[in-house]
Design an enzyme around this catalytic site. Structure first.
Site, short mmCIF file in Angstrom:
data_model
loop_
_atom_site.label_atom_id
_atom_site.label_comp_id
_atom_site.label_asym_id
_atom_site.label_seq_id
_atom_site.Cartn_x
_atom_site.Cartn_y
_atom_site.Cartn_z
N ASP A 108 0.74 -1.17 -0.16
CA ASP A 108 -0.01 -0.06 0.18
C ASP A 108 0.82 1.27 -0.04
OD1 ASP A 108 -1.70 -2.29 1.59
OD2 ASP A 108 -3.08 -0.62 1.05
N THR A 116 -7.57 -3.99 0.10
CA THR A 116 -6.60 -4.63 0.82
C THR A 116 -6.64 -5.80 1.27
OG1 THR A 116 -5.62 -2.44 1.11
CG2 THR A 116 -4.65 -4.20 2.26
#
Ligand code: AMP
Ligand code: MG
Length: 317
Positions: free
Chosen positions: A44, A125
């Site tokens: 990320d 995610t």
């Protein structure tokens, strides 16, 4: 001189391509603890660094709203984690970079205000960690209106190609191309109008929506094409490419506010492909309220012809 949207799109497409490749390079990602919030991984942060670097270096007058910040990164990933991210970013951009560079890029918000990048470096995610779908998402807003979007979808398959980039916007058309490069092909929403052939998309995570409401609506309206649950804004890409007719996201809980970076890119791409995006009351989403979207009880994305039918069913349901 203000750079043109075409210039921005070219740069964002290149950055999203590099960021998507970085995410796949992480291979077996580990979840870092992020208290009371969504999970986050080194990928990320690396993805965000790659994208915001492009904004900082090439379009310093543009503003940026992005999901991650470096404060948590340094706390939970530590020096080793930061060094690992710098190595990933260096590989992705083809230049060595330090952890100080990476931290500065992650925190780059830039800008003066007319044009804003809404960035989710890894949308979904939870899907990324499960080995399922995720997207690298950049929406471009002009005065709070999504004018263009780019979605890197490294695990999504369109017409036999796994790993695609969707991009486009209202008035621009929308396109899909292989993540590894190749000719962009125009995409269009499906022309299906029959309820019994209508395919519906929703979140994998039950907590991100209200699956019981979706199920009840599917039965009541007789939407018979199947209900497929996919993580991330890949759902917007699927509607834009005519692979489903409806993406329904009822608000999960009364106090939840949708995030601008979870919708701006997808909304622009679906509009460019001829589809319709509103809240559950038929009102266009309001992207002018900062990082969260106020004043809606969920999101409805369709190919257009079916929009009114679903809104009516939601109204009387
Ligand atoms: P999806 O994969 O479509 O379910 O959406 C992923 C996004 O859901 C994440 O990027 C989060 O910002 C967002 N999210 C997290 N918690 C919630 C919630 N309670 N309701 C709706 N969306 C959420
Ligand atoms: Mg997200």
């Amino acid at each position: 001189m203000v750079a043109s949207l075409t210039d921005v799109l070219a740069s964002v497409r290149a950055a999203v391509r590099a960021a998507s490749t970085l995410c796949l390079a992480v291979g077996d990602p580990e979840r870092l603890e992020k208290l009371e919030r969504e999970p986050v991984t080194l990928a990320d942060y690396g993805s965000q660094a790659v994208i915001l670097r492009a904004a900082a270096l090439e379009f310093p007058d543009d503003r940026v709203i992005a999901e991650e910040g470096s404060g948590h990164l340094l706390g939970s990933a530590g020096e080793d984690g930061a060094a690992a991210i710098a190595a990933l970013v260096g590989d992705a951009i083809g230049l060595p970079c330090s952890r100080h560079d990476v931290v500065a890029w992650i925190d780059h918000t830039g800008g003066l205000g007319g044009r804003t990048w809404a960035v989710d470096p890894i949308d979904g995610t939870k899907g990324f960690l499960r080995g399922d779908q995720f997207a690298v998402a950049v929406g471009i807003l002009e005065e709070g209106v999504p004018v263009a979007g780019v979605l890197g979808c490294p695990r999504f398959e369109v017409a036999g190609t796994t790993g695609v980039l969707f991009w486009g916007g209202p008035g621009l058309g929308s396109f899909v191309e292989p993540l590894t490069g190749g000719e962009p092909k125009p995409v269009f929403v499906s022309s299906v109008t029959r309820a019994d052939a209508t395919r519906v998309l929703g979140s994998v995570e039950a907590a991100h929506g209200d699956p019981s409401l979706v199920r009840e609506l599917i039965e009541r309206v007789g939407l018979g094409g199947g209900w497929v649950r996919i993580d991330s804004q890949v759902k917007y890409g699927a509607v834009a490419a005519g692979l489903a007719e409806v993406y329904l996201r009822p608000r999960s809980r009364h106090d939840w506010r949708e995030r601008v970076w979870d919708h701006a890119a997808g909304a622009a791409i679906v509009a460019g492909a001829g589809g319709t995006v509103t809240d559950l009351d038929g009102v266009p989403l309001d992207f002018t309220t900062g990082s969260v979207l106020e004043g809606n009880r969920g999101v409805l994305v369709t190919n257009g012809p079916l929009h009114g039918v679903i809104l009516e069913a939601l109204r009387v349901g």
